[in-house]
Design a protein around this motif. Structure first.
Motif, PDB file in Angstrom:
ATOM      1  N   LEU A  16       2.532  -8.320  -5.807  1.00 44.05           N
ATOM      2  CA  LEU A  16       3.172  -7.209  -5.096  1.00 44.05           C
ATOM      3  C   LEU A  16       3.005  -5.868  -5.817  1.00 44.05           C
ATOM      4  O   LEU A  16       3.209  -4.801  -5.235  1.00 44.05           O
ATOM      5  CB  LEU A  16       4.667  -7.541  -4.971  1.00 44.05           C
ATOM      6  N   GLN A  35       0.532  -3.964  -6.966  1.00 41.33           N
ATOM      7  CA  GLN A  35      -0.407  -2.940  -6.528  1.00 41.33           C
ATOM      8  C   GLN A  35       0.071  -2.245  -5.258  1.00 41.33           C
ATOM      9  O   GLN A  35       0.027  -1.021  -5.155  1.00 41.33           O
ATOM     10  CB  GLN A  35      -1.795  -3.573  -6.326  1.00 41.33           C
ATOM     11  N   SER A  36       0.554  -3.033  -4.301  1.00 40.77           N
ATOM     12  CA  SER A  36       0.943  -2.396  -3.033  1.00 40.77           C
ATOM     13  C   SER A  36       2.189  -1.521  -3.204  1.00 40.77           C
ATOM     14  O   SER A  36       2.287  -0.445  -2.610  1.00 40.77           O
ATOM     15  CB  SER A  36       1.131  -3.426  -1.920  1.00 40.77           C
ATOM     16  N   GLU A  43       0.903   1.645  -4.908  1.00 41.74           N
ATOM     17  CA  GLU A  43       0.154   2.517  -3.990  1.00 41.74           C
ATOM     18  C   GLU A  43       1.082   3.230  -3.016  1.00 41.74           C
ATOM     19  O   GLU A  43       0.903   4.398  -2.703  1.00 41.74           O
ATOM     20  CB  GLU A  43      -0.894   1.691  -3.224  1.00 41.74           C
ATOM     21  N   THR A  44       2.090   2.508  -2.544  1.00 45.49           N
ATOM     22  CA  THR A  44       3.059   3.130  -1.638  1.00 45.49           C
ATOM     23  C   THR A  44       3.707   4.337  -2.317  1.00 45.49           C
ATOM     24  O   THR A  44       3.801   5.422  -1.752  1.00 45.49           O
ATOM     25  CB  THR A  44       4.152   2.107  -1.251  1.00 45.49           C
ATOM     26  N   SER A  98       1.510   7.438  -2.613  1.00 43.44           N
ATOM     27  CA  SER A  98       1.077   8.220  -1.445  1.00 43.44           C
ATOM     28  C   SER A  98       2.072   9.355  -1.190  1.00 43.44           C
ATOM     29  O   SER A  98       3.282   9.142  -1.141  1.00 43.44           O
ATOM     30  CB  SER A  98       0.917   7.315  -0.224  1.00 43.44           C
TER      31      SER A  98
END
Ligand SMILES: O=C(O)CCC(=O)C(=O)O
Ligand SMILES: [Fe+2]
Length: 488
Positions: free
Chosen positions: A290, A292-293, A296-297, A300
């Protein structure tokens, strides 16, 4: 005489007093040591999976020792129990040992009047025996840890240090050989190595000998461990004994055979290996799928541009409406909860586990007396508020009509009972939550005319993550992962 106790009652009182005295005494003295046995079975098939099934007794296969000569070359190998015809290997092992010293006045002293035994340092041998495998370390932790005063300095290891998550680490220290006719160790107290050492563990390998009983004494109470007796069925047994560092102990003379022991230093640890360990977490949060996601979230720009609060309802059930929850959490988090918690923390975000009042209580709550009150509007906005208590607390029960009859307590009354809590607007919840994990946080009475009803407010344990505005977001994970890429 009225009120006088019958003979029977007086006798009962006496027994009760004796019993409570015995328990009191046990608490203060008798739990200074513990011991046990692990039977040897040459065909032992004990597997870790059997430990909880209790279908077969736990047994150990024979224990192998390999050791070095004085030049550091592997020189010998032996199994305990020693097989017929292999006695020469045992004699060789005993001969390889150096005379054992003892600590005195800050140095090591050799004096056979006090200690006569042989030793191998931990760097000079290896063993197949592992005290963790047979529940020995768990048993020591269960029996001895509760009685330990917190060693000074453990708190300094980091925040979140607490007794609920103390663990025991057993560190192999020496192999000792006490041989007939008279090897012994006179009464002494071991020298603790560092402030976290709380005791010693002695494991006696299955080898026939007589004498060599270990005597341990504490506050005038003595216990004798005969580490040489054999299990009637298997005829060979590993014996172990553990005791606090401040216990005086001695090894009585060995009158026949060789008494071969492994000694371990017992340290208290702040759950080394725990994934939420404050300084040395075992698991690397970057390796969770989990990670990386989530990263990344957060990277952004469109995500929570102005910053705010992210929330996650703990997915597992934790008894949390009590004061001890503050010590257990976040250490006791499990599964997805620990993953979420450690990932956000590793990214350098302020991450907390806190009790949050269930939204539904807001819906019940209403200042009906307010003429401007708009029920629909209220319900809509109530869902936008998150009330997070400062810390986990015991359930609050309000029995007296301490507030206006007909109304559940209002915010200021909640604050009286719960202490000041945070009111967060627009927490972004990452999940729906499972109401089955809720617990009653407050019970109160409401009156409707002459009727009164009991109302409840629930709380759940939540992970709250403070997300800074995008411009100020400086995710710590970045630095390390980019330097790792450079190395590749
Ligand atoms: O072998 C034993 O039973 C205990 C030895 C001991 O007291 C020590 O190594 O400090
Ligand atoms: Fe000792």
């Amino acid at each position: 005489m009225p009120g006088a106790k019958s003979l029977l009652e007086t006798a009962e009182d006496k027994v009760m007093q004796q019993l409570s005295k015995a328990i009191e005494g046990y608490n203060s003295t008798a739990a200074f040591s513990c011991g046990g046995t692990v039977p040897i079975d040459i065909r032992s098939t004990t597997r870790y999976g059997d430990f909880t099934s209790a279908k077969t007794p736990i047994t150990s296969p024979p224990v192998t020792i390999r050791w070095d000569d004085q030049n550091g070359n592997v020189t010998g190998k032996i199994q305990f129990p020693v097989l017929p015809g292999k006695e020469a290997a045992l004699e060789k092992l005993v001969k390889s040992c150096q005379p054992a010293t003892f600590g005195f006045g800050g140095g090591n002293v050799l004096d056979e009047k006090i200690r006569k035994a042989g030793k191998l340092d931990v760097s000079e041998f290896s063993t197949s025996f592992n005290p963790y495998d047979y529940g020995v370390v768990d048993a020591v932790a269960q029996a001895l840890l509760p009685g330990i005063a917190r060693p000074e300095g453990v708190d300094k290891v980091g925040n979140g240090a607490n007794s609920q998550h103390w663990g025991v680490v057993a560190e192999l220290y020496k192999l000792n050989a006490y041989s007939a006719p008279s090897d012994k160790f006179k009464p002494h107290v071991d020298t603790p190595r560092g402030f976290t050492q709380f005791g010693s563990l002695v494991v006696s390998l299955p080898n026939p000998h007589a004498g060599g009983v270990l005597r341990v004494a504490h506050k005038g109470v003595e216990r004798y461990f005969d580490l040489g007796s054999n299990d009637a069925k298997t005829n060979s047994t590993i014996h172990w004994a553990a005791f606090y560092s401040d216990c005086e102990h001695e090894v009585l003379p060995v009158t026949s055979g060789h008494r071969i022991t492994l000694t371990y230093q017992l340290y208290i640890s702040e759950h080394i290996g725990g994934v939420v360990h404050p300084t040395f977490p075992t698991a690397d949060p970057k390796l969770y799928p989990l990670y990386q996601s989530l990263k990344e979230t957060l990277e952004s720009p469109g995500f929570m541009k102005q910053g705010g609060m992210l929330g996650f309802h703990c997915a597992h059930q934790y008894a949390h409406t009590n004061n001890t929850a503050n010590q257990r959490l976040p250490h006791a988090l499990k599964g997805i909860d620990v993953v979420i918690y450690t990932i956000f923390k590793s990214l350098g975000l302020e991450t907390q586990v806190r009790p949050v009042l269930d939204h539904e209580f807001n819906e019940d709550w209403a200042d009906w007396s307010d003429v401007h009150f708009n029920e629909l509007e209220y319900e809509r906005s109530a869902k936008d508020f998150t009330r997070a208590l400062p810390e986990f607390q015991e359930i609050v029960i309000i029995g007296e009509p301490g507030f206006e009859p007909g109304f559940p307590p209002r915010d200021f009354e909640l604050a009286t009972h719960w202490g000041k809590y945070d009111l967060f607007k627009h927490v972004k919840w990452l999940d729906q939550g499972d109401k089955r994990n809720n617990e009653v946080a407050m019970a109160f009475q409401t009156w409707y005319g002459n009727e009164h009803e009991t109302g409840w407010w629930y709380s759940f344990a939540a992970i709250l993550v403070c997300v800074p505005p995008f411009a100020k977001r400086n995710l710590e994970g970045d630095v390390e992962s980019s330097s790792m890429e450079e190395k590749d």
